[in-house]
Design an enzyme around this catalytic site. Sequence first.
Site, PDB file in Angstrom:
ATOM      1  N   ASP A 198     -47.324 -17.696 -20.832  1.00 32.83           N
ATOM      2  CA  ASP A 198     -47.484 -17.244 -22.131  1.00 32.83           C
ATOM      3  C   ASP A 198     -48.825 -17.739 -22.370  1.00 32.83           C
ATOM      4  O   ASP A 198     -48.901 -18.740 -23.205  1.00 32.83           O
ATOM      5  CB  ASP A 198     -46.485 -17.310 -23.108  1.00 32.83           C
ATOM      6  CG  ASP A 198     -46.818 -16.757 -24.264  1.00 32.83           C
ATOM      7  OD1 ASP A 198     -47.465 -16.004 -24.653  1.00 32.83           O
ATOM      8  OD2 ASP A 198     -46.274 -17.709 -25.473  1.00 32.83           O
ATOM      9  N   GLU A 252     -47.785 -12.695 -19.693  1.00 31.01           N
ATOM     10  CA  GLU A 252     -47.754 -11.838 -20.622  1.00 31.01           C
ATOM     11  C   GLU A 252     -49.103 -11.185 -20.760  1.00 31.01           C
ATOM     12  O   GLU A 252     -49.946 -11.687 -20.996  1.00 31.01           O
ATOM     13  CB  GLU A 252     -47.265 -12.691 -21.879  1.00 31.01           C
ATOM     14  CG  GLU A 252     -47.018 -11.581 -23.264  1.00 31.01           C
ATOM     15  CD  GLU A 252     -46.367 -12.259 -24.416  1.00 31.01           C
ATOM     16  OE1 GLU A 252     -45.194 -12.068 -24.753  1.00 31.01           O
ATOM     17  OE2 GLU A 252     -47.398 -12.971 -25.037  1.00 31.01           O
ATOM     18  N   ASP A 297     -43.706 -20.922 -27.615  1.00 33.42           N
ATOM     19  CA  ASP A 297     -44.249 -20.595 -26.400  1.00 33.42           C
ATOM     20  C   ASP A 297     -43.675 -20.960 -25.080  1.00 33.42           C
ATOM     21  O   ASP A 297     -43.979 -20.232 -24.065  1.00 33.42           O
ATOM     22  CB  ASP A 297     -45.878 -21.435 -26.613  1.00 33.42           C
ATOM     23  CG  ASP A 297     -46.467 -21.015 -27.554  1.00 33.42           C
ATOM     24  OD1 ASP A 297     -46.750 -19.942 -28.030  1.00 33.42           O
ATOM     25  OD2 ASP A 297     -47.057 -21.991 -28.414  1.00 33.42           O
TER      26      ASP A 297
END
Length: 185
Positions: free
Chosen positions: A7, A68, A141
């Site tokens: 992420d 992501e 996160d």
Amino acid sequence: MHILGIDPGSRNCGYAIINYAPHVNSLKLIEAGIIKIKERDLQTQIMEFVEGIDLVIKNIHIDEVAIEDIFFAYNPQSVIKLAQFRGALSLKILQEIGNFSEYTPLQVKKAITGNGKADKTQVAFMVKRILGLKGEIKPLDITDAIAIAITHSQRIKTNDVHSTPNLQRAMPLKSLSANPSKGCI
């Protein structure tokens, strides 16, 4: 098979490594953490970020990487900065692993909760449930990185990893021409 979920962020980068055994459909969290990026000049921040990713990659053999995708943000400067971090990350992954897959937040939420509009607490709840984890995963996160890795494992299970659902060709590739007079590029 070890799957690294990332992420990316310009302040914190969540990462998670899960072990996926496709023949028994088993998932196990191996490692998860945060790469903290200190407030400095952009070049130093990008170097710290890449060095952090390098440590993760070199610590455990990685078979697959899922990242992501960049999503819409209200601040264009933030998007540009994140894109610079993503570019450095992409290059590092390509050099070390060879390829990666990308998932939008909507795809991850839908894969984990069944609802593309789920909030972060719903995603966190399902991540813990899927992996059988107790306690809270912080910061979010890390939860997002785990969710990205799980999403990728689901795509592997359905053999849909390297498909390009957004690619639509109007004509066969061989009919495209580099000749500007024919109107094609």
